[in-house]
Design a protein around this motif. Structure first.
Motif, PDB file in Angstrom:
ATOM      1  N   GLU A  59       0.828  -1.223   0.000  1.00 40.23           N
ATOM      2  CA  GLU A  59       0.000   0.000   0.000  1.00 40.23           C
ATOM      3  C   GLU A  59       0.852   1.257   0.000  1.00 40.23           C
ATOM      4  N   SER A  60       2.140   1.118   0.259  1.00 39.10           N
ATOM      5  CA  SER A  60       2.972   2.320   0.335  1.00 39.10           C
ATOM      6  C   SER A  60       3.622   2.665  -1.000  1.00 39.10           C
ATOM      7  N   ILE A  61       3.538   1.759  -1.959  1.00 35.20           N
ATOM      8  CA  ILE A  61       4.212   1.999  -3.250  1.00 35.20           C
ATOM      9  C   ILE A  61       3.344   2.915  -4.117  1.00 35.20           C
ATOM     10  N   ILE A  62       4.003   3.864  -4.765  1.00 32.02           N
ATOM     11  CA  ILE A  62       3.250   4.875  -5.518  1.00 32.02           C
ATOM     12  C   ILE A  62       3.564   4.730  -7.007  1.00 32.02           C
ATOM     13  N   LEU A  63       2.509   4.635  -7.786  1.00 37.00           N
ATOM     14  CA  LEU A  63       2.675   4.578  -9.244  1.00 37.00           C
ATOM     15  C   LEU A  63       2.719   6.010  -9.760  1.00 37.00           C
ATOM     16  N   LEU A  64       3.848   6.388 -10.371  1.00 37.44           N
ATOM     17  CA  LEU A  64       3.984   7.777 -10.820  1.00 37.44           C
ATOM     18  C   LEU A  64       3.792   7.935 -12.328  1.00 37.44           C
ATOM     19  N   LYS A  65       3.960   6.843 -13.041  1.00 36.86           N
ATOM     20  CA  LYS A  65       3.747   6.934 -14.498  1.00 36.86           C
ATOM     21  C   LYS A  65       3.347   5.560 -15.010  1.00 36.86           C
TER      22      LYS A  65
END
Ligand code: NOJ
Length: 747
Positions: free
Chosen positions: A379-385
């Motif tokens: 849940e902490s991983i962020i998709l930026l592109k």
């Protein structure tokens, strides 16, 4: 009331007081007073002395026996902890057990994402569970006190300790801080698996100039009240048992000697009855600051400001008696400090249960602990592109290239402050992907670079060859743990070593380039973002980071992390944060660049507004940002009223629709702005958020209840209140939220 079998009674009850079997408040106060009345001045001062264990039991044991040490830090072994407790309880005159502290920051053995990563989950329940497990594992070794959570608002990615923070937002920091305190402390501090929390560093430490650790801060009183203090007040209201004073001097006053904040605000205003502990030698460092001439003056200034326990400085144990005799420190000050210390020892149930079972090693890395570690990482991983839906990857790929210094770096993945976590237990992305897909796809692994700072490009050709042969390339880059954390600040937050070159080379040959950045801070990644078809940002994820990344890459789960801090395009934009004030000349989204300016253009040709000519106005990504494999739409915002009084609650509703192809969770965020205030108010402030799960195509009416009291702040008269007038409220998936309505707060 809690019944316990008293160890003191088993031991023959050397101290009558310790036989009482409750942790009831008034009862504890009675016990504290009774014990205090039996103590000599030396024994009282001993309680205020905290010393670190370095394997030096022989040196410390006689001191514990003599009552010269009230707490130890850095004991993390049940046998050693029991041995020290035995000396304190059975051999010292009054049998007062020890506080045993340790930096259990984001896990003890099972390591969870660094706090900045935990903040990115926007999931306080989960953060609480992580802290609960950390407490469970740590308490098994006799630790009864952790020096966490760190609640320093961090607006500067250069600062190494941003990794330990919950980011730049006081609301998010407050919510996560409370969750951690509750997780560590449990329902009752006297539970065997509860440990005392210690919100730190009180206060303003994260505002260190130039992001250089320990540096001076210059926080004016209203900003202190409105930005830096609130998360601490939240944590105190949640029952945090202790608090740590900070290293920094603010406006010339070292925080460890700041009586106004330590005593007037913390004690008198907030009614804090726990322990104030100094940071490690933050007392004696006042000599280097030029604020005290010697250790004796250090002790006088710290104790009189309100610091109860001195961590490692030794000025208390050496000088407090003398200072009392000279009348420079009052005995009441000492008594109050010792009351706070004893109160916590009673609350922790240490008089009844000073010992831990030495056979509890099976609490570490339990399956349920690892499960939560996996969930938190995921849940902490962020998709930026995610151009052209590059992710998730098909499970039917024929071949895959896994490249980069962070793909299989079990130590680096754990992050800063992992005294007790073991890299041998870490599951790296390479392990996880191979475990799952080795049978069905050809996996080529090449590091390219040995470690993140490596400048040696001699192995690039191997990485290039692997990428050329594969259906897709996943490149793991970032920074090693050691480049983050205490005393590890950077002036340049670009990728180190030859990582940028590696990205360039792989871009040329990869069919699809997926970049995973693993770091302890926001790095400036504009070039990498451009090169990547898809980019996942993962803060150092801990033990289970690899499985979490693998699951996201192949669509077992869908990204839901959101940035807890604004990502700058360039280091020169720092400080850059979402909740800034407006200037008198705000830029209107202009991104004019120096190379677009005609020669000899007129001075006023760009409009005389506030932005950087070479970096524009916008950050790379705003606070709260994070993509999903699906898309969400926000519509139909509605307020229950457009005029509310300050004791009412505003109900904000809107419709959230999952308009994409994946079932997924969205972190919906609610922001407000007071349009005109008695002082300039931030352009946006996060006031609430929720995680909403929607199936593909599903819509849901989402409701936020916003008590108008949440809009209170310290205004020009120095009073905290809601000011009447016009406000705006927005809902959205990040701090650029556009769907908004105005409302009035009226008398
Ligand atoms: C110094 C750090 O600033 C603080 O956060 C930590 O808890 C202490 N050392 C104890 O290790």
């Amino acid at each position: 009331m809690k019944k316990r079998v008293s160890v003191a009674s088993i031991l023959g009850c050397t101290l009558l007081l310790s036989c009482t079997q409750t942790t009831d408040k008034s009862d504890i106060d009675l016990r504290v007073e009774k014990l205090l009345s039996q103590m000599t001045l030396e024994e009282k001062i001993g309680q205020m002395n905290q010393i670190s264990f370095w394997g030096n039991s022989e040196e410390l044991a006689p001191q514990v026996k003599a009552g010269n040490i009230g707490s130890l830090l850095n004991v993390a072994d049940a046998t050693i902890a029991n041995a020290f407790q035995k000396i304190a309880v059975e051999e010292s005159r009054l049998g007062i057990p020890l506080l045993i502290g340790r930096d259990v920051i984001h896990g003890f053995k099972t390591i969870f994402p660094i706090p900045l990563g935990q903040a990115a989950t926007f999931n306080p329940e989960l953060v609480k569970e992580c802290a609960q497990i950390a407490a469970l594992e740590a308490s098994a070794t006799g630790i009864n006190w952790t020096f966490a959570p760190m609640l320093d608002i961090s607006r500067d990615a250069r600062w190494g300790r941003i990794a330990e923070s919950f980011g730049e937002c006081p609301y998010l920091t407050g919510v996560m801080g409370v969750a951690m305190v509750n997780g560590f402390q449990g329902d009752n501090l006297s539970n065997k698996t509860s440990i005392a929390a210690c919100p730190k560093h009180f206060v303003g430490y994260g505002a260190a100039e130039a992001g250089k650790d320990y540096n001076s801060t210059n926080i004016p009183p209203l900003l202190m009240r409105n930005l830096y203090l609130p998360p601490f007040e939240d944590a105190i209201n949640a029952g945090a048992a202790t608090i740590m004073s900070a290293f920094n001097d603010n406006d010339g006053i070292p925080m460890t000697a700041n009586k106004e904040l330590l005593t007037n605000v913390l004690r008198k205003e907030w009614k804090f009855d726990g322990i104030i502990v100094s940071d490690w030698t933050s007392t004696t460092e006042m000599i280097m600051h030029g604020f005290a001439k010697d250790d004796k003056e250090v002790a006088e200034k710290s104790v009189n400001a309100g610091v109860n326990i001195e961590m490692m400085g030794m000025s208390y144990i050496t000088h407090l008696k003398e200072l009392i005799n000279e009348g420079k420190v009052k005995i009441n000050t000492i008594d109050d400090a010792v009351r706070n210390i004893l109160r916590l020892k009673f609350r922790l149930g240490l008089f009844e249960n000073p010992y831990v079972d030495e056979d509890q090693q099976n609490v570490f890395y339990k399956e349920e602990n690892l499960k939560i570690a996996h969930k938190a990482a995921e849940e902490s991983i962020i998709l930026l592109k995610n151009n052209n839906n590059t992710l998730p990857l098909s499970k039917n790929l024929n071949s895959l290239a896994i490249i980069g210094p962070m793909a299989d770096a079990p130590h680096e993945q754990l992050g800063t402050w992992i005294f007790d976590g073991e890299k041998s237990k870490t599951i790296t992305p390479l392990n996880a992907i191979k475990n799952k897909y080795d049978e069905t796809m050809q996996i080529f692994y090449e590091k390219g670079l040995e470690f993140s700072r490596d400048r040696d490009k001699s192995q690039f050709w191997r990485a290039v060859q692997a990428a050329q042969s594969a259906d897709a390339t996943i490149l793991f880059i970032g920074e090693e743990s050691i480049l983050t954390g205490e005393a590890h600040s950077l002036a340049d937050i670009n990728l180190k070593g030859a990582q940028k070159d590696l990205v360039r080379e792989l871009k040329k040959v990869s069919k699809k380039l997926i970049i995973v950045v693993m770091a302890g801070r926001p790095l400036t990644i504009s070039d990498e973002l451009e090169a990547a078809d898809a980019l996942l940002y993962s803060f150092h994820l801990g033990t289970m980071g690899g499985t979490a990344i693998a699951d996201l890459l192949f669509g077992e789960t869908v990204p839901s992390g959101k940035l807890p801090v604004t990502f700058p395009k360039e280091v020169g934009q720092i400080p850059i944060y979402y909740n800034h004030n407006n200037t008198g000349r705000p830029a209107d989204n202009t991104e004019t660049h120096i190379y677009d300016i005609p020669l000899e253009a007129e001075q006023t040709s760009l409009g005389m507004t506030s932005f950087h000519l070479d970096a524009g106005l916008k950050p790379l990504f705003p606070f709260g940002f994070g993509l999903s494999y699906t898309t969400f739409e926000y519509d139909f915002i509605k307020l229950n009223k457009h005029e509310v009084t300050d004791n009412e609650t505003l109900i904000v509703t809107f419709t959230l629709t999952n308009t994409g192809d994946f079932d997924a969770t969205e972190v919906v965020q609610l922001y407000t702005r007071q349009l005109v205030g008695s002082i300039v108010r931030p352009v946006k402030e996060l006031k609430a958020f929720q995680r909403i799960f929607l199936k593909s195509g599903e819509s849901q009416k989402v409701t936020f209840s916003l008590p108008i009291q949440e809009l209170a702040f310290f205004g020009i008269d120095g009073q905290r209140k809601v000011e009447h007038g016009s406000f705006k409220v927005w809902v959205g998936g990040d701090s650029n939220a556009k769907l908004g309505e105005e409302f009035m707060v009226v008398r």
